[in-house]
Motif scaffolding. Structure first.
Motif, PDB file in Angstrom:
ATOM      1  N   ALA A 274       0.827  -1.205   0.000  1.00 19.57           N
ATOM      2  CA  ALA A 274       0.000   0.000   0.000  1.00 19.57           C
ATOM      3  C   ALA A 274       0.859   1.252   0.000  1.00 19.57           C
ATOM      4  N   LEU A 275       1.978   1.198   0.703  1.00 13.73           N
ATOM      5  CA  LEU A 275       2.903   2.323   0.743  1.00 13.73           C
ATOM      6  C   LEU A 275       3.497   2.578  -0.641  1.00 13.73           C
ATOM      7  N   PHE A 276       3.861   1.491  -1.317  1.00 11.06           N
ATOM      8  CA  PHE A 276       4.403   1.620  -2.668  1.00 11.06           C
ATOM      9  C   PHE A 276       3.366   2.245  -3.595  1.00 11.06           C
ATOM     10  N   TYR A 277       2.113   1.797  -3.468  1.00  8.35           N
ATOM     11  CA  TYR A 277       1.058   2.287  -4.352  1.00  8.35           C
ATOM     12  C   TYR A 277       0.657   3.721  -4.015  1.00  8.35           C
ATOM     13  N   ALA A 278       0.708   4.096  -2.723  1.00 13.12           N
ATOM     14  CA  ALA A 278       0.257   5.426  -2.308  1.00 13.12           C
ATOM     15  C   ALA A 278       1.336   6.488  -2.461  1.00 13.12           C
ATOM     16  N   VAL A 279       2.608   6.094  -2.362  1.00  8.01           N
ATOM     17  CA  VAL A 279       3.687   7.078  -2.349  1.00  8.01           C
ATOM     18  C   VAL A 279       4.609   6.945  -3.559  1.00  8.01           C
ATOM     19  N   VAL A 280       5.083   5.733  -3.804  1.00  2.02           N
ATOM     20  CA  VAL A 280       6.118   5.546  -4.828  1.00  2.02           C
ATOM     21  C   VAL A 280       5.549   5.682  -6.239  1.00  2.02           C
ATOM     22  N   THR A 281       4.454   4.963  -6.526  1.00  2.00           N
ATOM     23  CA  THR A 281       3.901   4.983  -7.882  1.00  2.00           C
ATOM     24  C   THR A 281       3.463   6.377  -8.327  1.00  2.00           C
ATOM     25  N   PRO A 282       2.692   7.140  -7.515  1.00  2.00           N
ATOM     26  CA  PRO A 282       2.330   8.499  -7.960  1.00  2.00           C
ATOM     27  C   PRO A 282       3.536   9.410  -8.149  1.00  2.00           C
ATOM     28  N   MET A 283       4.622   9.167  -7.397  1.00  2.67           N
ATOM     29  CA  MET A 283       5.829   9.975  -7.564  1.00  2.67           C
ATOM     30  C   MET A 283       6.555   9.624  -8.863  1.00  2.67           C
ATOM     31  N   LEU A 284       6.563   8.314  -9.203  1.00  3.42           N
ATOM     32  CA  LEU A 284       7.298   7.876 -10.385  1.00  3.42           C
ATOM     33  C   LEU A 284       6.565   8.177 -11.685  1.00  3.42           C
ATOM     34  N   ASN A 285       5.235   8.232 -11.646  1.00  5.49           N
ATOM     35  CA  ASN A 285       4.470   8.444 -12.874  1.00  5.49           C
ATOM     36  C   ASN A 285       4.921   9.678 -13.657  1.00  5.49           C
ATOM     37  N   PRO A 286       4.973  10.875 -13.040  1.00  6.92           N
ATOM     38  CA  PRO A 286       5.422  12.042 -13.822  1.00  6.92           C
ATOM     39  C   PRO A 286       6.876  11.935 -14.253  1.00  6.92           C
ATOM     40  N   LEU A 287       7.716  11.301 -13.438  1.00  5.61           N
ATOM     41  CA  LEU A 287       9.115  11.131 -13.821  1.00  5.61           C
ATOM     42  C   LEU A 287       9.233  10.232 -15.047  1.00  5.61           C
ATOM     43  N   ILE A 288       8.478   9.135 -15.042  1.00  3.98           N
ATOM     44  CA  ILE A 288       8.518   8.201 -16.166  1.00  3.98           C
ATOM     45  C   ILE A 288       8.008   8.872 -17.435  1.00  3.98           C
ATOM     46  N   TYR A 289       6.878   9.568 -17.328  1.00  2.00           N
ATOM     47  CA  TYR A 289       6.294  10.188 -18.514  1.00  2.00           C
ATOM     48  C   TYR A 289       7.117  11.365 -19.021  1.00  2.00           C
ATOM     49  N   SER A 290       7.841  12.061 -18.133  1.00  2.00           N
ATOM     50  CA  SER A 290       8.630  13.214 -18.579  1.00  2.00           C
ATOM     51  C   SER A 290      10.005  12.796 -19.079  1.00  2.00           C
ATOM     52  N   LEU A 291      10.679  11.911 -18.344  1.00  2.00           N
ATOM     53  CA  LEU A 291      12.039  11.527 -18.719  1.00  2.00           C
ATOM     54  C   LEU A 291      12.072  10.636 -19.955  1.00  2.00           C
ATOM     55  N   ARG A 292      11.027   9.832 -20.162  1.00  2.00           N
ATOM     56  CA  ARG A 292      11.001   8.917 -21.291  1.00  2.00           C
ATOM     57  C   ARG A 292      10.193   9.451 -22.471  1.00  2.00           C
ATOM     58  N   ASN A 293       9.688  10.671 -22.371  1.00  2.00           N
ATOM     59  CA  ASN A 293       8.828  11.210 -23.407  1.00  2.00           C
ATOM     60  C   ASN A 293       9.418  12.516 -23.942  1.00  2.00           C
ATOM     61  N   LYS A 294       9.831  12.499 -25.196  1.00  2.00           N
ATOM     62  CA  LYS A 294      10.460  13.677 -25.794  1.00  2.00           C
ATOM     63  C   LYS A 294       9.480  14.825 -25.951  1.00  2.00           C
ATOM     64  N   GLU A 295       8.206  14.507 -26.211  1.00  2.00           N
ATOM     65  CA  GLU A 295       7.212  15.563 -26.393  1.00  2.00           C
ATOM     66  C   GLU A 295       6.992  16.350 -25.104  1.00  2.00           C
TER      67      GLU A 295
END
Length: 311
Positions: A274-295
């Motif tokens: 639950a901690l991973f889902y509540a804290v880690v995943t929402p934090m990583l989502n924008p990082l993943i979409y920004s760092l891996r997305n050129k647009e």
């Protein structure tokens, strides 16, 4: 009996993650930094999509909704957890517990449906590129987003009402928040019906969108294999890779938590997931979409350029 117990049970005690003061202070600093990164990162994604007209596409529309859902989900549990790290009394009022469970479950359910809608969007973009603009029109995108939210809220309302109709004979919750499985352990009656409802809800909310994602990406892979250009294949996989990473994190943790028998999982395991889902995943989502997305990175540079020119 259930109503009398609920009236008397004015608050719950949350055990949290640790009883050691030094550990709690360290966790406070760590999760405060992660919380700020989560809110700022997801807010930045929403802002970029709103400010840059080149990101006014269905994919980024759904991404902005995902960021909004992540902000709401994180704010339903993390601020209280941070306060409890520095508090001697880790209590939560009864109705605050009900509201927390409802909001977190609603936002979590909405995210699963939303990931399914995003997979369908990628399927149409890759497999039907010439008809993409016609199929994924604005009305359909708004309808899918609204449908995801309504389905998430209905599922959460049903589960919340059923759970808090049960007589609760314990007030100590072995969790850092009012989480569904943790609250069910407070009951003093047979919860076989509730276990069945959790299983049905898990199938509808988690497994059905998961099957949609698998089907969509199965068709995408089949379509990509027919692309003769290596550059074309790389471009398609590049746009889909970010979504697949997020999907793997979200569905993986949820299946591990809710699609197993309650007797087969410990409270400590559930807290970590639950901690991973509540804290880690929402934090990583924008990082993943920004760092891996050129647009997204290009949009960020353009917005910074406009701001510097105005300055």
């Amino acid at each position: 009996m259930g109503r009398e117990n609920q009236t008397w049970m004015s608050e719950f005690i949350l055990l949290g993650l640790s009883s050691c003061w030094e550990t709690q202070v360290s966790l406070f600093v760590l999760f405060l930094a992660m919380y700020l990164m989560t809110v700022l990162g997801n807010f930045l994604i929403i802002l970029l999509i709103r400010l840059d007209s080149r990101l006014n596409t269905p994919m980024y529309f759904f991404l902005s909704i995902l960021s909004f859902v992540d902000i709401c989900y994180t704010n339903s549990t993390v601020p209280q957890m941070l306060i409890h790290f520095l508090s001697a009394q880790k209590s939560i009022p009864f109705y605050s517990c009900v509201l927390q469970l409802f909001i977190s479950l609603a936002m979590g359910s909405t995210e699963f449906f939303l990931l399914g809608a995003m997979a369908y969007d990628r399927y149409v973009a890759v497999c039907h590129p010439l008809h993409y603009a016609v199929i994924m029109h604005g009305g359909l995108c708004l309808g899918l987003a609204a449908g995801c939210l309504v389905a998430g809220v209905v599922n959460s309302l049903m589960q919340t009402v059923i759970i808090f109709q049960l007589p609760l004979c314990r007030k100590v919750v072995n969790h850092f928040a009012c989480e569904m499985l943790a609250v069910l352990r407070l009951t003093c009656v047979d919860i076989s019906f509730n276990k069945v409802m959790v299983a049905i809800s898990g199938f509808l909310v988690i497994m059905l969108p998961c099957f949609l994602v698998l089907f969509s990406y199965g068709r995408i892979v089949a379509a990509v294999l027919h692309i003769h250009s290596a550059q074309g294949r790389h471009k398609v996989f590049g746009t889909c890779a970010t979504h697949l990473i997020v999907v793997s994190m979200c569905f993986g943790t949820a299946i591990f938590t809710y699609m197993r028998p309650m007797a087969g999982s410990s409270a400590e395991q559930e807290k970590m997931v639950a901690l991973f889902y509540a804290v880690v995943t929402p934090m990583l989502n924008p990082l993943i979409y920004s760092l891996r997305n050129k647009e997204v990175m290009s949009a960020f540079r353009r917005v910074l350029g406009k701001l510097s020119d105005k300055g």
